[in-house]
Design a protein around this motif. Structure first.
Motif, PDB file in Angstrom:
ATOM      1  N   ARG A 138      59.719  30.770  29.198  1.00  0.00           N
ATOM      2  CA  ARG A 138      59.512  30.943  30.640  1.00  0.00           C
ATOM      3  C   ARG A 138      60.390  29.968  31.424  1.00  0.00           C
ATOM      4  O   ARG A 138      61.080  30.350  32.368  1.00  0.00           O
ATOM      5  CB  ARG A 138      58.034  30.736  30.962  1.00  0.00           C
ATOM      6  CG  ARG A 138      57.686  30.814  32.408  1.00  0.00           C
ATOM      7  CD  ARG A 138      56.190  30.649  32.719  1.00  0.00           C
ATOM      8  NE  ARG A 138      55.339  30.128  31.671  1.00  0.00           N
ATOM      9  CZ  ARG A 138      54.549  30.870  30.867  1.00  0.00           C
ATOM     10  NH1 ARG A 138      54.507  32.167  30.999  1.00  0.00           N
ATOM     11  NH2 ARG A 138      53.801  30.306  29.951  1.00  0.00           N
ATOM     12  N   LEU A 168      64.099  28.851  44.918  1.00  0.00           N
ATOM     13  CA  LEU A 168      63.435  29.614  43.863  1.00  0.00           C
ATOM     14  C   LEU A 168      62.031  29.065  43.667  1.00  0.00           C
ATOM     15  O   LEU A 168      61.843  27.867  43.459  1.00  0.00           O
ATOM     16  CB  LEU A 168      64.227  29.524  42.551  1.00  0.00           C
ATOM     17  CG  LEU A 168      63.576  30.167  41.329  1.00  0.00           C
ATOM     18  CD1 LEU A 168      63.387  31.666  41.534  1.00  0.00           C
ATOM     19  CD2 LEU A 168      64.411  29.889  40.087  1.00  0.00           C
ATOM     20  N   ARG A 169      61.047  29.940  43.759  1.00  0.00           N
ATOM     21  CA  ARG A 169      59.652  29.604  43.470  1.00  0.00           C
ATOM     22  C   ARG A 169      59.303  30.200  42.112  1.00  0.00           C
ATOM     23  O   ARG A 169      59.592  31.375  41.854  1.00  0.00           O
ATOM     24  CB  ARG A 169      58.712  30.164  44.545  1.00  0.00           C
ATOM     25  CG  ARG A 169      59.031  29.712  45.946  1.00  0.00           C
ATOM     26  CD  ARG A 169      58.717  28.257  46.151  1.00  0.00           C
ATOM     27  NE  ARG A 169      59.083  27.857  47.513  1.00  0.00           N
ATOM     28  CZ  ARG A 169      59.244  26.612  47.872  1.00  0.00           C
ATOM     29  NH1 ARG A 169      59.085  25.636  47.003  1.00  0.00           N
ATOM     30  NH2 ARG A 169      59.578  26.319  49.107  1.00  0.00           N
ATOM     31  N   ASP A 170      58.695  29.392  41.240  1.00  0.00           N
ATOM     32  CA  ASP A 170      58.412  29.834  39.870  1.00  0.00           C
ATOM     33  C   ASP A 170      57.523  31.059  39.804  1.00  0.00           C
ATOM     34  O   ASP A 170      57.658  31.879  38.914  1.00  0.00           O
ATOM     35  CB  ASP A 170      57.780  28.708  39.060  1.00  0.00           C
ATOM     36  CG  ASP A 170      58.772  27.597  38.756  1.00  0.00           C
ATOM     37  OD1 ASP A 170      59.967  27.727  39.104  1.00  0.00           O
ATOM     38  OD2 ASP A 170      58.350  26.596  38.160  1.00  0.00           O
ATOM     39  N   GLY A 171      56.605  31.199  40.734  1.00  0.00           N
ATOM     40  CA  GLY A 171      55.791  32.399  40.790  1.00  0.00           C
ATOM     41  C   GLY A 171      54.690  32.442  39.754  1.00  0.00           C
ATOM     42  O   GLY A 171      54.222  31.425  39.259  1.00  0.00           O
ATOM     43  N   HIS A 204      56.718  38.739  34.961  1.00  0.00           N
ATOM     44  CA  HIS A 204      56.594  37.506  35.737  1.00  0.00           C
ATOM     45  C   HIS A 204      57.184  37.716  37.129  1.00  0.00           C
ATOM     46  O   HIS A 204      58.323  38.128  37.266  1.00  0.00           O
ATOM     47  CB  HIS A 204      57.345  36.398  34.997  1.00  0.00           C
ATOM     48  CG  HIS A 204      57.212  35.050  35.593  1.00  0.00           C
ATOM     49  ND1 HIS A 204      56.769  33.983  34.861  1.00  0.00           N
ATOM     50  CD2 HIS A 204      57.467  34.568  36.827  1.00  0.00           C
ATOM     51  CE1 HIS A 204      56.754  32.904  35.621  1.00  0.00           C
ATOM     52  NE2 HIS A 204      57.178  33.251  36.828  1.00  0.00           N
ATOM     53  N   HIS A 209      67.804  30.159  38.235  1.00  0.00           N
ATOM     54  CA  HIS A 209      68.246  29.154  39.199  1.00  0.00           C
ATOM     55  C   HIS A 209      69.752  28.895  39.059  1.00  0.00           C
ATOM     56  O   HIS A 209      70.463  28.769  40.061  1.00  0.00           O
ATOM     57  CB  HIS A 209      67.458  27.852  39.023  1.00  0.00           C
ATOM     58  CG  HIS A 209      67.852  26.811  40.006  1.00  0.00           C
ATOM     59  ND1 HIS A 209      68.596  25.711  39.645  1.00  0.00           N
ATOM     60  CD2 HIS A 209      67.643  26.711  41.344  1.00  0.00           C
ATOM     61  CE1 HIS A 209      68.817  24.972  40.725  1.00  0.00           C
ATOM     62  NE2 HIS A 209      68.253  25.562  41.767  1.00  0.00           N
ATOM     63  N   ARG A 216      65.121  24.555  43.707  1.00  0.00           N
ATOM     64  CA  ARG A 216      64.022  25.123  42.922  1.00  0.00           C
ATOM     65  C   ARG A 216      62.744  24.348  43.214  1.00  0.00           C
ATOM     66  O   ARG A 216      62.647  23.161  42.928  1.00  0.00           O
ATOM     67  CB  ARG A 216      64.330  25.078  41.432  1.00  0.00           C
ATOM     68  CG  ARG A 216      63.211  25.693  40.616  1.00  0.00           C
ATOM     69  CD  ARG A 216      63.600  25.918  39.190  1.00  0.00           C
ATOM     70  NE  ARG A 216      62.419  26.354  38.447  1.00  0.00           N
ATOM     71  CZ  ARG A 216      62.254  26.181  37.167  1.00  0.00           C
ATOM     72  NH1 ARG A 216      63.201  25.621  36.449  1.00  0.00           N
ATOM     73  NH2 ARG A 216      61.147  26.572  36.586  1.00  0.00           N
ATOM     74  N   ALA A 243      58.528  35.971  40.199  1.00  0.00           N
ATOM     75  CA  ALA A 243      59.049  34.780  40.859  1.00  0.00           C
ATOM     76  C   ALA A 243      59.428  35.177  42.283  1.00  0.00           C
ATOM     77  O   ALA A 243      59.395  36.359  42.635  1.00  0.00           O
ATOM     78  CB  ALA A 243      60.258  34.240  40.101  1.00  0.00           C
ATOM     79  N   LEU A 245      63.576  30.834  33.928  1.00  0.00           N
ATOM     80  CA  LEU A 245      63.610  30.385  35.327  1.00  0.00           C
ATOM     81  C   LEU A 245      64.815  29.479  35.588  1.00  0.00           C
ATOM     82  O   LEU A 245      65.447  29.563  36.647  1.00  0.00           O
ATOM     83  CB  LEU A 245      62.308  29.683  35.693  1.00  0.00           C
ATOM     84  CG  LEU A 245      61.094  30.622  35.801  1.00  0.00           C
ATOM     85  CD1 LEU A 245      59.801  29.823  35.853  1.00  0.00           C
ATOM     86  CD2 LEU A 245      61.222  31.543  36.993  1.00  0.00           C
TER      87      LEU A 245
END
Length: 139
Positions: free
Chosen positions: A5, A41-44, A62, A13, A25, A64, A9
């Protein structure tokens, strides 16, 4: 060793960092938006996985999010250019170098945000769905 994960991500990014806009991020919105635009960027949320048992695998979709922000007199055109560049970057490699099964962005819903004493911001969250599988839900 980073989890799949986190690796995915980080690759997303890195892909955003190659664009002309400043890419962050997980940061808060800074006081000043760079002239070329800003991406955060939001991990979500990985959500509930589908599970297969033989072999054991957890299949995630997932979600994000990419916060895209522009400011300036020509913010509509700048926003359009920025979101199109995100789409082009994702379409260039939908697997992020083989790290996930598929990456797809959803359409943004832009809003104008007034700023006291300055030109308003145009911003949107662009949902990005990352399809990947892992052998353990904690990795």
């Amino acid at each position: 060793m980073p989890t799949p994960r986190e690796t995915i991500l980080a690759a997303l990014h890195a892909r955003l960092s190659a664009l002309p806009a400043t890419a962050l991020r997980g940061d808060v919105l800074p006081e000043r938006v760079p002239a070329e635009g800003l991406l955060i960027l939001r991990d979500g949320e990985p959500g509930e996985p589908d599970v297969t048992l033989s072999p054991l695998a957890y299949h995630y979709q997932h979600r994000a999010g990419i916060e895209a922000v522009v400011q300036g007199a020509d913010r509509d055109a700048a926003f359009d250019t920025l979101t199109a560049s995100i789409g082009t970057a994702l379409a260039a490699d939908r697997t992020l170098g083989g790290l996930c099964d598929w990456v797809e962005a959803e359409a943004p819903r832009p809003v104008d945000l007034p700023v006291e004493g300055a030109v308003s911001l145009k911003a949107a969250v662009i949902p990005v769905v990352l399809h990947y599988s892992t052998a353990d839900p904690l990795t």
